[in-house]
Design an enzyme around this catalytic site. Structure first.
Site, PDB file in Angstrom:
ATOM      1  N   SER A  69       1.018  -1.151   0.231  1.00  0.00           N
ATOM      2  CA  SER A  69       0.124   0.226  -0.030  1.00  0.00           C
ATOM      3  C   SER A  69       0.992   1.275  -0.094  1.00  0.00           C
ATOM      4  O   SER A  69       0.396   2.306  -0.412  1.00  0.00           O
ATOM      5  CB  SER A  69      -0.906  -0.046   1.329  1.00  0.00           C
ATOM      6  OG  SER A  69      -1.558  -1.082   1.675  1.00  0.00           O
ATOM      7  N   HIS A 115      -0.629  -2.048  -7.111  1.00  0.00           N
ATOM      8  CA  HIS A 115      -1.351  -2.066  -6.112  1.00  0.00           C
ATOM      9  C   HIS A 115      -2.843  -1.918  -6.214  1.00  0.00           C
ATOM     10  O   HIS A 115      -3.319  -1.063  -6.982  1.00  0.00           O
ATOM     11  CB  HIS A 115      -1.069  -0.507  -5.212  1.00  0.00           C
ATOM     12  CG  HIS A 115      -1.811  -0.079  -4.389  1.00  0.00           C
ATOM     13  ND1 HIS A 115      -1.837   1.150  -3.772  1.00  0.00           N
ATOM     14  CD2 HIS A 115      -2.220  -0.976  -3.149  1.00  0.00           C
ATOM     15  CE1 HIS A 115      -2.666   1.204  -2.815  1.00  0.00           C
ATOM     16  NE2 HIS A 115      -2.774  -0.232  -2.190  1.00  0.00           N
ATOM     17  N   GLU A 133      -2.932   0.792  -9.063  1.00  0.00           N
ATOM     18  CA  GLU A 133      -1.676   1.801  -9.395  1.00  0.00           C
ATOM     19  C   GLU A 133      -0.497   0.941  -9.751  1.00  0.00           C
ATOM     20  O   GLU A 133       0.054  -0.170  -8.910  1.00  0.00           O
ATOM     21  CB  GLU A 133      -1.388   2.448  -7.886  1.00  0.00           C
ATOM     22  CG  GLU A 133      -2.572   3.547  -7.732  1.00  0.00           C
ATOM     23  CD  GLU A 133      -1.862   4.183  -6.291  1.00  0.00           C
ATOM     24  OE1 GLU A 133      -2.400   5.153  -6.423  1.00  0.00           O
ATOM     25  OE2 GLU A 133      -1.764   3.443  -5.500  1.00  0.00           O
ATOM     26  N   ASN A 168      -3.350   6.456  -1.374  1.00  0.00           N
ATOM     27  CA  ASN A 168      -2.985   6.372  -0.082  1.00  0.00           C
ATOM     28  C   ASN A 168      -2.569   7.758   0.356  1.00  0.00           C
ATOM     29  O   ASN A 168      -2.571   8.311   1.459  1.00  0.00           O
ATOM     30  CB  ASN A 168      -2.302   5.059   0.496  1.00  0.00           C
ATOM     31  CG  ASN A 168      -3.290   3.906   0.264  1.00  0.00           C
ATOM     32  OD1 ASN A 168      -4.612   4.307   0.375  1.00  0.00           O
ATOM     33  ND2 ASN A 168      -2.588   2.820   0.285  1.00  0.00           N
TER      34      ASN A 168
HETATM   35  P1  NAD Z   1      -3.591 -10.033   5.416  1.00  0.00           P
HETATM   36  O1  NAD Z   1      -3.012  -9.508   6.842  1.00  0.00           O
HETATM   37  O2  NAD Z   1      -4.898 -10.104   5.427  1.00  0.00           O
HETATM   38  O3  NAD Z   1      -2.711 -10.984   4.931  1.00  0.00           O
HETATM   39  C1  NAD Z   1      -1.290 -11.300   4.810  1.00  0.00           C
HETATM   40  C2  NAD Z   1      -0.964 -12.680   4.566  1.00  0.00           C
HETATM   41  O4  NAD Z   1       0.512 -12.881   4.441  1.00  0.00           O
HETATM   42  C3  NAD Z   1      -1.480 -13.612   5.631  1.00  0.00           C
HETATM   43  O5  NAD Z   1      -2.148 -14.634   5.227  1.00  0.00           O
HETATM   44  C4  NAD Z   1       0.095 -14.079   6.110  1.00  0.00           C
HETATM   45  O6  NAD Z   1       0.108 -15.552   6.710  1.00  0.00           O
HETATM   46  C5  NAD Z   1       0.619 -13.967   5.035  1.00  0.00           C
HETATM   47  N1  NAD Z   1       2.221 -13.864   5.274  1.00  0.00           N
HETATM   48  C6  NAD Z   1       2.991 -13.134   6.106  1.00  0.00           C
HETATM   49  N2  NAD Z   1       4.242 -13.377   5.894  1.00  0.00           N
HETATM   50  C7  NAD Z   1       4.441 -14.181   4.755  1.00  0.00           C
HETATM   51  C8  NAD Z   1       5.507 -14.993   4.312  1.00  0.00           C
HETATM   52  N3  NAD Z   1       6.901 -14.533   4.517  1.00  0.00           N
HETATM   53  N4  NAD Z   1       5.554 -15.781   3.394  1.00  0.00           N
HETATM   54  C9  NAD Z   1       4.080 -16.197   2.941  1.00  0.00           C
HETATM   55  N5  NAD Z   1       3.041 -15.686   3.369  1.00  0.00           N
HETATM   56  C10 NAD Z   1       3.039 -14.556   4.412  1.00  0.00           C
HETATM   57  O7  NAD Z   1      -3.065  -8.723   4.759  1.00  0.00           O
HETATM   58  P2  NAD Z   1      -3.770  -7.727   3.492  1.00  0.00           P
HETATM   59  O8  NAD Z   1      -4.592  -7.134   3.882  1.00  0.00           O
HETATM   60  O9  NAD Z   1      -4.294  -8.925   2.307  1.00  0.00           O
HETATM   61  O10 NAD Z   1      -2.505  -6.974   2.874  1.00  0.00           O
HETATM   62  C11 NAD Z   1      -1.517  -7.734   1.743  1.00  0.00           C
HETATM   63  C12 NAD Z   1      -0.603  -6.604   1.238  1.00  0.00           C
HETATM   64  O11 NAD Z   1      -1.605  -6.043   0.472  1.00  0.00           O
HETATM   65  C13 NAD Z   1      -0.002  -5.484   2.219  1.00  0.00           C
HETATM   66  O12 NAD Z   1       1.061  -5.318   1.672  1.00  0.00           O
HETATM   67  C14 NAD Z   1      -0.916  -4.344   2.172  1.00  0.00           C
HETATM   68  O13 NAD Z   1      -0.595  -3.094   2.454  1.00  0.00           O
HETATM   69  C15 NAD Z   1      -1.860  -4.527   0.966  1.00  0.00           C
HETATM   70  N6  NAD Z   1      -2.694  -4.076   0.505  1.00  0.00           N
HETATM   71  C16 NAD Z   1      -3.994  -3.990   1.359  1.00  0.00           C
HETATM   72  C17 NAD Z   1      -5.292  -3.473   1.309  1.00  0.00           C
HETATM   73  C18 NAD Z   1      -6.278  -3.763   2.147  1.00  0.00           C
HETATM   74  O14 NAD Z   1      -7.426  -3.131   2.004  1.00  0.00           O
HETATM   75  N7  NAD Z   1      -6.381  -4.593   3.209  1.00  0.00           N
HETATM   76  C19 NAD Z   1      -5.248  -2.572   0.015  1.00  0.00           C
HETATM   77  C20 NAD Z   1      -4.351  -2.815  -0.917  1.00  0.00           C
HETATM   78  C21 NAD Z   1      -3.142  -3.299  -0.451  1.00  0.00           C
END
Ligand code: NAD
Length: 296
Positions: free
Chosen positions: A119, A140, A152, A190
């Site tokens: 993000s 993104h 993005e 963001n």
């Molecule tokens: P989340 O916490 O729901 O999921 C993250 C997952 O990554 C978990 O299942 C975890 O077990 C896994 N993980 C962690 N370390 C790992 C590793 N070393 N190897 C393999 N798997 C691993 O998070 P999310 O909300 O899905 O966000 C994921 C990414 O997307 C982040 O970078 C976040 O900033 C970005 N993002 C989130 C949103 C949102 O609205 N939540 C929107 C856009 C971007």
């Protein structure tokens, strides 16, 4: 010249990874999804299956079985080795992402492109750990990735124009509109909305209005589909906190200084929608979310 992509891998099967895997499978790509946490992978596969079935029913698509066959889970990182395009969607922490990129580089071909769904973390900083920085890029997606039309695309210091071109065409092929952003904290969206979410949290913390009144006010005044506190819950309060702390540390910009309430909720494990509570309470019954209740 852009590269041909047919095999996609997604690392991280949380909210975003699941949705990203779903949209690629729905669009006809072979998708492998990997997570270090097997329980998360199982939940993710169930969610994707449910969503694809729902999408097929809604859109009168009769290839449900074929689309479901497009997606498989990998028991280890080695399972993604065939992928031409890898999207990392793990926890929003630089060191975690750098370690994942290192692992990915070890198993995929030299031609594969490696993207981060971060993000707001710098793509150039993530690429620091990689041997080939030209193939590292940001893609993104927005939440939920199978519904939101924007991606993005972020070009790091060393990302090649071929990588950018391939990523943008790939996004177009799954029905997304991509915009090209510089590698600055928060990219475009963001950078603009986080200070607003922060102000909404501070307005709440200072007792100026209830959560639902803050949300109603912004929805009705601005024509936004979601209020800022609902949106924060939906994004994930931990994700927002990591991002704000990172930008605040780097820039000292007060607009990104997290308030007490955000830190407190995250410390208590109230991460928003995904954990069942944040600024609101959520009760999930299948796909249905019960009416939100305020908790403060
Ligand atoms: P989340 O916490 O729901 O999921 C993250 C997952 O990554 C978990 O299942 C975890 O077990 C896994 N993980 C962690 N370390 C790992 C590793 N070393 N190897 C393999 N798997 C691993 O998070 P999310 O909300 O899905 O966000 C994921 C990414 O997307 C982040 O970078 C976040 O900033 C970005 N993002 C989130 C949103 C949102 O609205 N939540 C929107 C856009 C971007």
């Amino acid at each position: 010249m852009k590269k041909e992509i047919s095999e996609v891998a997604v690392i991280g099967s949380g909210i975003m990874g699941s949705g990203i895997a779903q949209i690629f499978a729905q669009s006809g790509y072979n998708v492998t999804i990997y997570d270090k946490d097997q329980a998360s992978l199982t939940i993710s596969m169930d969610r994707i299956t449910r969503n694809i079935k729902k999408w097929c029913k809604k859109n009168g698509v009769d290839e449900e079985e074929a689309l479901l066959k497009n997606i498989r889970k990998a028991g280890s990182i080695v399972g993604i080795q065939q992928a031409d395009f890898i999207i990392e969607a793990v926890t929003e922490k630089l060191e975690v992402k750098q370690a994942v990129f290192l692992q990915v580089e070890e198993v995929v071909s030299d031609q594969a492109i490696i993207a981060s769904n971060t993000s707001g973390i710098s793509i150039s900083a993530i690429a620091e750990s990689c041997q080939n920085k030209e193939r590292v890029i940001g893609t993104h997606f927005f939440n939920p990735p199978y519904r939101m039309p924007l991606v993005e695309v972020i070009q790091g210091d060393r990302t090649s124009s071929q990588t950018v071109e391939t990523a943008q065409e790939l996004m177009e092929s799954i029905g997304k509109t991509s915009v090209l952003a510089a590698d600055v904290p928060g990219f475009i969206v963001n950078r603009i909305i986080t200070p607003m979410l922060n102000q909404a949290m501070l307005t709440y913390e200072q007792g100026i209005a209830t959560a639902s009144d803050i949300d109603s006010a912004i929805k009705l005044a601005m024509g936004h589909p979601m209020g800022p506190l609902e949106l924060a819950d939906y994004i994930g309060l931990d994700t927002i906190l990591f991002f704000m702390e990172d930008v605040y540390q780097k820039t000292g910009d007060q607009m990104y200084k997290p308030g007490v309430i955000l830190k407190q909720l995250v410390e208590e494990g109230k991460l928003g929608f995904k954990s069942g509570a944040g600024f609101y309470h959520y009760k999930e019954e299948g796909e249905k979310v019960e009416k939100k209740k305020q908790i403060f």
